[in-house]
Design an enzyme around this catalytic site. Structure first.
Site, PDB file in Angstrom:
ATOM      1  N   ASN A 274       0.873  -1.183   0.000  1.00 30.45           N
ATOM      2  CA  ASN A 274       0.000   0.000   0.000  1.00 30.45           C
ATOM      3  C   ASN A 274       0.905   1.228   0.000  1.00 30.45           C
ATOM      4  O   ASN A 274       1.535   1.533   1.007  1.00 30.45           O
ATOM      5  CB  ASN A 274      -0.882  -0.049   1.256  1.00 30.45           C
ATOM      6  CG  ASN A 274      -1.674   1.223   1.460  1.00 30.45           C
ATOM      7  OD1 ASN A 274      -1.756   2.071   0.572  1.00 30.45           O
ATOM      8  ND2 ASN A 274      -2.256   1.366   2.646  1.00 30.45           N
TER       9      ASN A 274
ATOM     10  N   LYS B 149       0.131   4.322  -0.182  1.00 32.06           N
ATOM     11  CA  LYS B 149      -0.463   5.513   0.456  1.00 32.06           C
ATOM     12  C   LYS B 149      -0.207   6.748  -0.443  1.00 32.06           C
ATOM     13  O   LYS B 149      -0.261   6.623  -1.650  1.00 32.06           O
ATOM     14  CB  LYS B 149       0.081   5.669   1.872  1.00 32.06           C
ATOM     15  CG  LYS B 149      -0.051   4.376   2.672  1.00 32.06           C
ATOM     16  CD  LYS B 149       0.171   4.532   4.130  1.00 32.06           C
ATOM     17  CE  LYS B 149      -0.017   3.184   4.814  1.00 32.06           C
ATOM     18  NZ  LYS B 149       0.045   3.254   6.248  1.00 32.06           N
TER      19      LYS B 149
ATOM     20  N   GLY C 297       2.407   2.118  10.711  1.00 29.00           N
ATOM     21  CA  GLY C 297       3.331   3.239  10.558  1.00 29.00           C
ATOM     22  C   GLY C 297       4.025   3.639  11.852  1.00 29.00           C
ATOM     23  O   GLY C 297       4.619   4.710  11.949  1.00 29.00           O
TER      24      GLY C 297
HETATM   25  P1  PGA Z   1       2.845   0.207   7.539  1.00 30.58           P
HETATM   26  O1  PGA Z   1       1.383   0.405   6.900  1.00 30.58           O
HETATM   27  O2  PGA Z   1       3.408  -1.060   6.973  1.00 30.58           O
HETATM   28  O3  PGA Z   1       3.625   1.422   7.100  1.00 30.58           O
HETATM   29  O4  PGA Z   1       2.671   0.128   9.017  1.00 30.58           O
HETATM   30  C1  PGA Z   1       0.532  -0.695   6.688  1.00 30.58           C
HETATM   31  C2  PGA Z   1      -0.777  -0.209   6.101  1.00 30.58           C
HETATM   32  O5  PGA Z   1      -1.250   0.861   6.488  1.00 30.58           O
HETATM   33  O6  PGA Z   1      -1.368  -0.880   5.237  1.00 30.58           O
END
Ligand code: PGA
Length: 247
Positions: A7, A9, A169
């Site tokens: 993902n 984002k 995150g």
């Molecule tokens: P992250 O995000 O791996 O940066 O913790 C995972 C997500 O939000 O799908």
């Protein structure tokens, strides 16, 4: 076989997405694995277009509106995402729920829109730290699943991603046992609703601070059928490493 999904984002616009696709080189990833990337909507087309395409990578959209078209400035619809090359749609990601105030009712409508457009919904569920500490983990994730189950069950295919909000995150990862426990709760509900055979076709992914160093351990936990990776999926080498680690 596992599903490894990235993902992106609000990262990797069209130029950076093109660079990612040029260098991701998934040849070393076991072919049993299914690989999906979720670019920002403006990069869907370059990621899915033949010029930049890595044939192993499937493409999904991070968010859709529940209507197919209309006066909704700034939004994109499921048919538009499909037209731009998406075959999957994330629905109810924790940032949509907690930063943008998306409700269970919204996620239900979005799952419905995704299915109508022929996209494979990936429903994200997960509890906040406070909900976990007050013993409400099962209640919260089942409420989020139940809100969409009637729409999901008519889909040809769908996936679930369990992503504890406190692990997204933050560098805090759920332990493999935490992931297994939550996945077992979701799996039991799917088996009730779809039967054991119907449920077995639904992968449940874990997400939240997955990185090359912890992916294999998480993936080997009971009931974990794959991972949804945010930050560590932005670098092609790290994404490839995660996918290759989960043999
Ligand atoms: P992250 O995000 O791996 O940066 O913790 C995972 C997500 O939000 O799908």
């Amino acid at each position: 076989m596992a599903v490894i999904a990235g993902n992106w984002k609000m990262h990797l616009g069209p130029s950076d997405a093109t660079d990612f696709m040029k260098s991701v080189d998934t040849a070393s990833v076991p072919t049993v694995h299914e690989l999906i990337v979720f670019p920002p909507a403006v990069s869907l087309h370059v990621v899915s277009s033949s010029a930049a395409r890595d044939p192993r990578l499937q493409v999904g959209v991070q968010n859709i509106h529940w209507e197919d078209s209309g006066a909704f400035t700034g939004e994109i619809s499921a048919p538009m995402a499909a037209d731009a090359g998406a075959t999957f749609a994330l629905v109810g990601h924790s940032e949509r729920r907690h930063v943008f105030g998306e409700s269970d009712g919204d996620t239900r409508l979005k799952v419905k829109a995704a299915v109508r457009a022929g996209l494979v919904p990936v429903l994200c569920v997960g509890e906040t730290l406070q909900e976990r500490q007050s013993g409400r983990l099962d209640e919260v994730i089942l409420r989020q699943l139940d809100a969409t189950l009637d729409e999901l069950r008519v889909a040809e295919r769908f996936l679930i991603a369990y992503e504890p909000v406190w692990a997204i995150g933050t560098g805090e990862t759920a332990t493999p046992a935490d992931a297994s426990d939550a996945h077992a709760v979701l799996r039991a509900r799917l088996e009730d609703a779809l039967g054991v055979a119907g449920s077995a076709t639904v992968p449940i992914l874990y997400g939240g601070s997955v990185k090359p160093g912890n992916a294999a351990e998480l993936m080997s936990a009971a009931d974990v059928d794959g991972v949804l990776v945010g930050g560590a999926s932005l670098d092609p080498a790290s994404f490839r490493e995660i996918a290759a680690a989960t043999g």
